[in-house]
Design a protein around this motif. Sequence first.
Motif, short mmCIF file in Angstrom:
data_model
loop_
_atom_site.label_atom_id
_atom_site.label_comp_id
_atom_site.label_asym_id
_atom_site.label_seq_id
_atom_site.Cartn_x
_atom_site.Cartn_y
_atom_site.Cartn_z
N PRO A 96 27.67 -22.56 23.26
CA PRO A 96 29.05 -23.31 23.01
C PRO A 96 29.65 -24.04 24.17
CG PRO A 96 29.18 -20.86 23.78
CD PRO A 96 27.56 -21.03 23.78
N ARG A 97 29.26 -23.97 25.28
CA ARG A 97 29.82 -24.76 26.21
C ARG A 97 28.80 -26.25 26.52
NH1 ARG A 97 30.23 -23.09 31.33
NH2 ARG A 97 28.69 -21.53 31.15
N PRO A 98 29.34 -27.23 26.49
CA PRO A 98 28.68 -28.54 26.68
C PRO A 98 28.15 -28.47 28.03
CG PRO A 98 30.38 -29.13 25.45
CD PRO A 98 30.62 -27.63 25.70
N GLU A 99 28.95 -28.17 29.02
CA GLU A 99 28.78 -28.08 30.36
C GLU A 99 27.53 -27.44 30.98
OE1 GLU A 99 32.40 -25.34 29.95
OE2 GLU A 99 31.53 -27.36 29.15
N ARG A 100 27.51 -26.27 30.39
CA ARG A 100 26.39 -25.61 30.54
C ARG A 100 25.00 -26.26 29.82
NH1 ARG A 100 23.20 -22.26 33.46
NH2 ARG A 100 21.97 -20.69 32.19
N THR A 104 24.98 -27.60 21.07
CA THR A 104 26.17 -26.84 20.70
C THR A 104 26.05 -26.11 19.41
OG1 THR A 104 27.86 -28.36 20.40
CG2 THR A 104 27.85 -27.63 22.62
#
Length: 277
Positions: free
Chosen positions: A39-43, A57
């Motif tokens: 769910p997290r783009p940064e991950r 995502t």
Amino acid sequence: MLNQKTIAFIGSGILAEAMIKGLLRQGMVVPDHVVACGPRPERGQELLDRYAVRTTTDNVEAVEGAEIIVLSIKPQVLCPVLEELGGHVAPTALVLSIVAGAQTGTIQRMLNVPAVVRVMPNTPAQIGLGISVWTATEATTDAQRGQALAMLQALGEEVNVDDERYLDMATALSGTGPAYVFLLMEAMVDAGVHLGFSRHVSERLVIETLRGSVEYARQSPRHLAALRNQVTSPGGTSAEALYHLEKGGLRTVLSRAIWAAYQRSRSLGSQAQVDGQ
């Protein structure tokens, strides 16, 4: 076994990364054939930067064309994710689940996929020293079992069982086990600091003591009780320390903790069954 297979990871947490890292390290897959979804783009950007794998995502986008799907999400979000994926997973796909408590029947029913492998790995898989307990549904082909085995061997050791009930037991013993070990280590380090060591020295002493003891036990044919007796002289320091550990109920507390973890794993599985009906 995995050559040219596209593998989609639904959930891109620590264990998913450990699997991705192990597969790439051993050359079992190429980065372009791995999709990591979270769910997290940064991950996703972190995984892209580290391993050059594809990221997204969107769960449905992730499983499109995937021949192997790894469910590496929290038990609490399993059913919503399965509902979202329903109808989008190829019926010939292999679904490998590392979701604690999630029963294969629930996954089969909600995804309409016969081949499901349920796995309980543990966190030392991040450095290739994990132990994974796994089982497969009857509809899982020999080729698919081989694919699952290859993936798990990238994480360390593996144990195959023929009854799914052992997975909840493994969750409590080996899956959660590192937490017990880290707590013991933390307590020993704190005791060393209380005695007068610096924290750095105390940590080194504890880590090397545990590492050496584990390897010694692994190589020795003797029972663990016999190994303990080797370092327990009558009236000595070990005997005094062990007396207080036994008096404090260490065995009982640890046994109760593992039983509680087992019950929790079963509870999570039962809830997922209810939610998925």
